[in-house]
Motif scaffolding. Structure first.
Motif, PDB file in Angstrom:
ATOM      1  N   ASN A 212      63.389  81.171 -19.138  1.00  0.00           N
ATOM      2  CA  ASN A 212      63.776  80.164 -18.154  1.00  0.00           C
ATOM      3  C   ASN A 212      64.313  80.796 -16.883  1.00  0.00           C
ATOM      4  O   ASN A 212      63.916  80.440 -15.776  1.00  0.00           O
ATOM      5  CB  ASN A 212      64.825  79.223 -18.755  1.00  0.00           C
ATOM      6  CG  ASN A 212      65.108  78.033 -17.849  1.00  0.00           C
ATOM      7  OD1 ASN A 212      64.207  77.454 -17.246  1.00  0.00           O
ATOM      8  ND2 ASN A 212      66.373  77.662 -17.751  1.00  0.00           N
ATOM      9  N   GLU A 213      65.199  81.779 -17.056  1.00  0.00           N
ATOM     10  CA  GLU A 213      65.787  82.431 -15.885  1.00  0.00           C
ATOM     11  C   GLU A 213      64.785  83.347 -15.193  1.00  0.00           C
ATOM     12  O   GLU A 213      64.726  83.412 -13.967  1.00  0.00           O
ATOM     13  CB  GLU A 213      67.031  83.229 -16.301  1.00  0.00           C
ATOM     14  CG  GLU A 213      67.769  83.845 -15.119  1.00  0.00           C
ATOM     15  CD  GLU A 213      69.064  84.523 -15.525  1.00  0.00           C
ATOM     16  OE1 GLU A 213      69.677  85.180 -14.668  1.00  0.00           O
ATOM     17  OE2 GLU A 213      69.472  84.381 -16.700  1.00  0.00           O
TER      18      GLU A 213
ATOM     19  N   ASN B 233      63.302  80.799 -11.298  1.00  0.00           N
ATOM     20  CA  ASN B 233      63.183  81.820 -10.252  1.00  0.00           C
ATOM     21  C   ASN B 233      62.141  81.343  -9.253  1.00  0.00           C
ATOM     22  O   ASN B 233      60.942  81.417  -9.492  1.00  0.00           O
ATOM     23  CB  ASN B 233      62.774  83.153 -10.872  1.00  0.00           C
ATOM     24  CG  ASN B 233      62.731  84.278  -9.865  1.00  0.00           C
ATOM     25  OD1 ASN B 233      62.365  84.087  -8.712  1.00  0.00           O
ATOM     26  ND2 ASN B 233      63.076  85.482 -10.309  1.00  0.00           N
ATOM     27  N   GLU B 234      62.579  80.852  -8.111  1.00  0.00           N
ATOM     28  CA  GLU B 234      61.682  80.191  -7.165  1.00  0.00           C
ATOM     29  C   GLU B 234      60.563  81.103  -6.691  1.00  0.00           C
ATOM     30  O   GLU B 234      59.390  80.711  -6.675  1.00  0.00           O
ATOM     31  CB  GLU B 234      62.474  79.669  -5.960  1.00  0.00           C
ATOM     32  CG  GLU B 234      61.612  78.889  -4.971  1.00  0.00           C
ATOM     33  CD  GLU B 234      62.412  78.306  -3.830  1.00  0.00           C
ATOM     34  OE1 GLU B 234      61.810  77.681  -2.941  1.00  0.00           O
ATOM     35  OE2 GLU B 234      63.649  78.476  -3.825  1.00  0.00           O
TER      36      GLU B 234
ATOM     37  N   HIS C   1      54.865  77.459 -24.824  1.00  0.00           N
ATOM     38  CA  HIS C   1      56.019  77.831 -24.002  1.00  0.00           C
ATOM     39  C   HIS C   1      57.346  77.354 -24.589  1.00  0.00           C
ATOM     40  O   HIS C   1      58.389  77.575 -23.976  1.00  0.00           O
ATOM     41  CB  HIS C   1      55.869  77.253 -22.590  1.00  0.00           C
ATOM     42  CG  HIS C   1      54.705  77.787 -21.829  1.00  0.00           C
ATOM     43  ND1 HIS C   1      54.808  78.844 -20.952  1.00  0.00           N
ATOM     44  CD2 HIS C   1      53.403  77.432 -21.812  1.00  0.00           C
ATOM     45  CE1 HIS C   1      53.619  79.103 -20.420  1.00  0.00           C
ATOM     46  NE2 HIS C   1      52.748  78.252 -20.940  1.00  0.00           N
ATOM     47  N   VAL C   2      57.317  76.667 -25.726  1.00  0.00           N
ATOM     48  CA  VAL C   2      58.546  76.103 -26.286  1.00  0.00           C
ATOM     49  C   VAL C   2      58.876  76.729 -27.631  1.00  0.00           C
ATOM     50  O   VAL C   2      57.999  77.227 -28.338  1.00  0.00           O
ATOM     51  CB  VAL C   2      58.432  74.565 -26.434  1.00  0.00           C
ATOM     52  CG1 VAL C   2      58.171  73.922 -25.083  1.00  0.00           C
ATOM     53  CG2 VAL C   2      57.337  74.181 -27.425  1.00  0.00           C
ATOM     54  N   GLU C   3      60.150  76.672 -27.984  1.00  0.00           N
ATOM     55  CA  GLU C   3      60.609  77.242 -29.256  1.00  0.00           C
ATOM     56  C   GLU C   3      60.285  76.341 -30.432  1.00  0.00           C
ATOM     57  O   GLU C   3      60.140  76.828 -31.560  1.00  0.00           O
ATOM     58  CB  GLU C   3      62.117  77.479 -29.204  1.00  0.00           C
ATOM     59  CG  GLU C   3      62.568  78.537 -28.214  1.00  0.00           C
ATOM     60  CD  GLU C   3      64.078  78.714 -28.223  1.00  0.00           C
ATOM     61  OE1 GLU C   3      64.641  78.910 -29.326  1.00  0.00           O
ATOM     62  OE2 GLU C   3      64.697  78.652 -27.146  1.00  0.00           O
ATOM     63  N   GLN C   4      60.184  75.040 -30.198  1.00  0.00           N
ATOM     64  CA  GLN C   4      59.994  74.070 -31.273  1.00  0.00           C
ATOM     65  C   GLN C   4      58.726  73.253 -31.024  1.00  0.00           C
ATOM     66  O   GLN C   4      58.799  72.068 -30.693  1.00  0.00           O
ATOM     67  CB  GLN C   4      61.209  73.160 -31.379  1.00  0.00           C
ATOM     68  CG  GLN C   4      62.510  73.906 -31.673  1.00  0.00           C
ATOM     69  CD  GLN C   4      63.718  72.989 -31.610  1.00  0.00           C
ATOM     70  OE1 GLN C   4      63.943  72.296 -30.629  1.00  0.00           O
ATOM     71  NE2 GLN C   4      64.484  72.982 -32.691  1.00  0.00           N
TER      72      GLN C   4
END
Length: 304
Positions: free
Chosen positions: A84-85, A90-91, A215-218
């Motif tokens: 995410n960061e 991060n633009e 892209h997701v954990e779940q």
């Protein structure tokens, strides 16, 4: 402009030169790519060199992550917090990432085939829903620059269109591109929202999610939530990837059956699906060597 872009990429990268030598695209798709290049240059002030950098950046990133995957048999990152960061919030990174990915939709055959099949599914669905009297609602998760959303607006025949994306950069770029294409901003709505935090009293006739699941954990919980928002006779169009490393890919799916099983566990019936390999590599070779495969599914909430 497209010819200039292709030439510049070919001059910079011998591998891409070989790939682009046999590149084929439909005229309508070529016009769309031309529109995207014009949007980023004339509309957003980016140089052609920057666009080439962005596309090269995507290819280099995938190559680096592929090397890591081959050595370690896993993706580099395993949590949303990690990526995410680095990526979504991060633009500057996100801008280059979005531009490169958007252009790849018209150069990478697996991306083209996913979009083409979606368009076909929409046209078939529209021809069957003429007798529908209730309001037809469309929901998309992670619209990117709007390639699926634009086609839904053109071919879907829905009464209401909503898209949600967690990245503020993605939301802003999508809105700008839709406006650049002359699409009435009152015809749809795009909101910045993590889908896991999204709630609605409405049920949707069509829910679309293009390459978000990895892209997701779940992923199972995400599919279950999509199922809960779908009308009983509604359709979900979901694409994801198998053995396809990228900097922000978290959930690793190792086979076609694993993805289809996940959909069944979420309460779906797979009405149809297709698999496409990167670069048109024979499917048996891709499976054996664990090369990247894209899968698209048309899912229903029940067997009827």
């Amino acid at each position: 402009m497209t010819d200039q872009f292709i030439q510049m990429v070919s001059e910079r990268n011998p591998f891409q030169k070989k790939l682009l030598k046999d590149w084929q695209i439909r005229e309508e798709e070529r016009q769309e790519l031309e529109s995207i290049l014009e949007f980023y240059t004339a509309g957003q002030g980016y140089s052609m060199e920057y666009l080439v950098d962005a596309y090269t950046f995507i290819n280099t990133m995938v190559m680096e992550e592929t090397y890591f995957f081959e050595r370690n048999k896993r993706y580099r990152n395993a949590t949303f917090e990690e990526v995410n960061e680095i990526v979504y919030q991060n633009e500057e990174y996100m801008k280059k990432y979005m531009i490169g990915l958007c252009i790849s939709d018209y150069i990478w055959i697996q991306h083209l085939e996913m979009i083409r099949w979606f368009e076909q599914i929409l046209q078939e669905k529209k021809s069957k829903q003429q007798a529908e009297t209730s309001e037809q609602r469309y929901l998309e998760i992670g619209p990117g620059l709007g390639q699926y959303l634009i086609r839904a607006l053109k071919y879907g025949g829905f009464d209401d269109y909503l898209a949600t994306d967690l990245s503020p950069t993605s939301v802003e770029q999508c809105k700008r591109y839709m406006n650049y294409r002359g699409i009435d901003e009152t015809a749809y709505q795009i909101i910045q929202k993590d889908f896991f935090e999204f709630s609605s009293e409405q049920k949707y006739d069509c829910i679309v999610m293009g390459e978000v699941l990895e892209h997701v954990e779940q992923p199972l919980e995400m599919l279950k939530k999509i199922r809960s928002l779908l009308k009983e006779q509604g359709m979900a169009f979901i694409t994801t990837v198998i053995n396809a490393p990228a900097i922000d890919h978290i959930s690793l799916f190792r086979s076609e059956e694993e993805v289809l099983t996940l959909a069944r566990e979420a309460g779906f019936v797979a009405q149809d699906h297709i698999c496409v390999t990167a670069g048109g590599i024979p499917m048996d070779r891709a499976v054996k060597r664990r090369y990247a495969i894209n899968i698209a599914m048309v899912l229903k909430g029940n067997a009827g």
